[in-house]
Design a protein around this motif. Structure first.
Motif, PDB file in Angstrom:
ATOM      1  N   ILE A  23       0.844  -1.200   0.000  1.00 59.36           N
ATOM      2  CA  ILE A  23       0.000   0.000   0.000  1.00 59.36           C
ATOM      3  C   ILE A  23       0.878   1.248   0.000  1.00 59.36           C
ATOM      4  N   ALA A  24       1.898   1.266   0.840  1.00 63.21           N
ATOM      5  CA  ALA A  24       2.785   2.425   0.907  1.00 63.21           C
ATOM      6  C   ALA A  24       3.489   2.658  -0.423  1.00 63.21           C
ATOM      7  N   LEU A  25       3.954   1.603  -1.049  1.00 61.55           N
ATOM      8  CA  LEU A  25       4.628   1.736  -2.329  1.00 61.55           C
ATOM      9  C   LEU A  25       3.665   2.245  -3.408  1.00 61.55           C
ATOM     10  N   GLY A  26       2.453   1.723  -3.407  1.00 62.83           N
ATOM     11  CA  GLY A  26       1.443   2.188  -4.356  1.00 62.83           C
ATOM     12  C   GLY A  26       1.097   3.653  -4.163  1.00 62.83           C
ATOM     13  N   VAL A  27       0.977   4.085  -2.918  1.00 60.58           N
ATOM     14  CA  VAL A  27       0.676   5.494  -2.623  1.00 60.58           C
ATOM     15  C   VAL A  27       1.816   6.388  -3.098  1.00 60.58           C
ATOM     16  N   LEU A  98      -7.870  17.433  -4.681  1.00 61.72           N
ATOM     17  CA  LEU A  98      -7.600  15.999  -4.798  1.00 61.72           C
ATOM     18  C   LEU A  98      -6.755  15.666  -6.016  1.00 61.72           C
ATOM     19  N   MET A  99      -7.009  16.341  -7.133  1.00 57.80           N
ATOM     20  CA  MET A  99      -6.344  15.988  -8.383  1.00 57.80           C
ATOM     21  C   MET A  99      -4.972  16.628  -8.543  1.00 57.80           C
ATOM     22  N   SER A 100      -4.807  17.850  -8.063  1.00 60.91           N
ATOM     23  CA  SER A 100      -3.579  18.556  -8.436  1.00 60.91           C
ATOM     24  C   SER A 100      -3.011  19.442  -7.340  1.00 60.91           C
ATOM     25  N   SER A 101      -3.046  19.001  -6.120  1.00 59.12           N
ATOM     26  CA  SER A 101      -2.434  19.768  -5.048  1.00 59.12           C
ATOM     27  C   SER A 101      -1.120  19.109  -4.633  1.00 59.12           C
ATOM     28  N   ASP A 102      -0.052  19.874  -4.713  1.00 59.51           N
ATOM     29  CA  ASP A 102       1.245  19.353  -4.288  1.00 59.51           C
ATOM     30  C   ASP A 102       1.237  19.013  -2.800  1.00 59.51           C
ATOM     31  N   LEU A 103       0.565  19.840  -2.003  1.00 55.43           N
ATOM     32  CA  LEU A 103       0.530  19.596  -0.559  1.00 55.43           C
ATOM     33  C   LEU A 103      -0.126  18.261  -0.227  1.00 55.43           C
ATOM     34  N   VAL A 133      -7.191   8.906  -0.419  1.00 53.61           N
ATOM     35  CA  VAL A 133      -7.029  10.221  -1.038  1.00 53.61           C
ATOM     36  C   VAL A 133      -6.494  10.078  -2.455  1.00 53.61           C
ATOM     37  N   GLN A 134      -5.486   9.226  -2.641  1.00 58.75           N
ATOM     38  CA  GLN A 134      -4.930   9.032  -3.985  1.00 58.75           C
ATOM     39  C   GLN A 134      -5.958   8.400  -4.915  1.00 58.75           C
ATOM     40  N   ALA A 135      -6.683   7.404  -4.437  1.00 60.87           N
ATOM     41  CA  ALA A 135      -7.705   6.767  -5.274  1.00 60.87           C
ATOM     42  C   ALA A 135      -8.808   7.756  -5.626  1.00 60.87           C
ATOM     43  N   ALA A 136      -9.215   8.583  -4.670  1.00 61.01           N
ATOM     44  CA  ALA A 136     -10.248   9.580  -4.944  1.00 61.01           C
ATOM     45  C   ALA A 136      -9.773  10.577  -5.995  1.00 61.01           C
TER      46      ALA A 136
END
Length: 146
Positions: A23-27, A98-103, A133-136
């Motif tokens: 999971i960590a690697l995928g994130v 969600l889509m494009s925030s560097d933070l 968050v990444q999946a969303a």
């Protein structure tokens, strides 16, 4: 007689298990891809070559009519030359975060690295939150107009 201790699946020290590591690697990989895409879109806005997809993904506004209302009409080549990164940040909706925030992406990477480095009871929840968050972000980005 006490039952023997069974090592969690995987058992790669200091990782608690294969699932958390995967999971960590995928994130981390998902966040890196998102950061690269965001960087490309920021560059297009900065040089005055912003297209509908760029503005839609960075702001989270999916309806072209709403983009026209916020940024004005594009020129004849369907490019917004007068839009700045400051304008994009002011118009950003939650989907844009969600889509494009560097933070958000850096926070997900930090959560994944913490998940690989530490073994606390709340770490799996932190990893699942970062994964969510990444999946969303990827699910929401499917709505960006082409």
């Amino acid at each position: 007689m006490q039952a023997p201790y069974i090592e969690p699946m995987g058992g790669y020290p200091p990782y608690t298990g294969f699932t958390e590591f995967a999971i960590a690697l995928g994130v981390i990989l998902s966040a890196i891809v998102s950061l690269l895409g965001t960087s490309s879109r920021k560059r297009m806005v900065a040089i005055g070559e912003a297209r509908l997809q760029d503005l839609s993904e960075m702001t989270g506004i999916f309806d072209p009519k709403q983009l026209f209302a916020v940024f004005g009409p594009p020129d004849m080549g369907r490019i917004w030359r007068n839009v700045t990164l400051h304008d994009v940040r002011q118009a950003r909706a939650p989907a844009g975060w969600l889509m494009s925030s560097d933070l958000v992406d850096y926070a997900c990477v930090l959560a994944a690295l913490a998940g690989m480095a530490f073994n606390y009871p709340f770490i799996p929840l932190l990893l699942l939150g970062a994964l969510g968050v990444q999946a969303a972000g990827w699910i929401v980005s499917a709505r960006v107009p082409k």
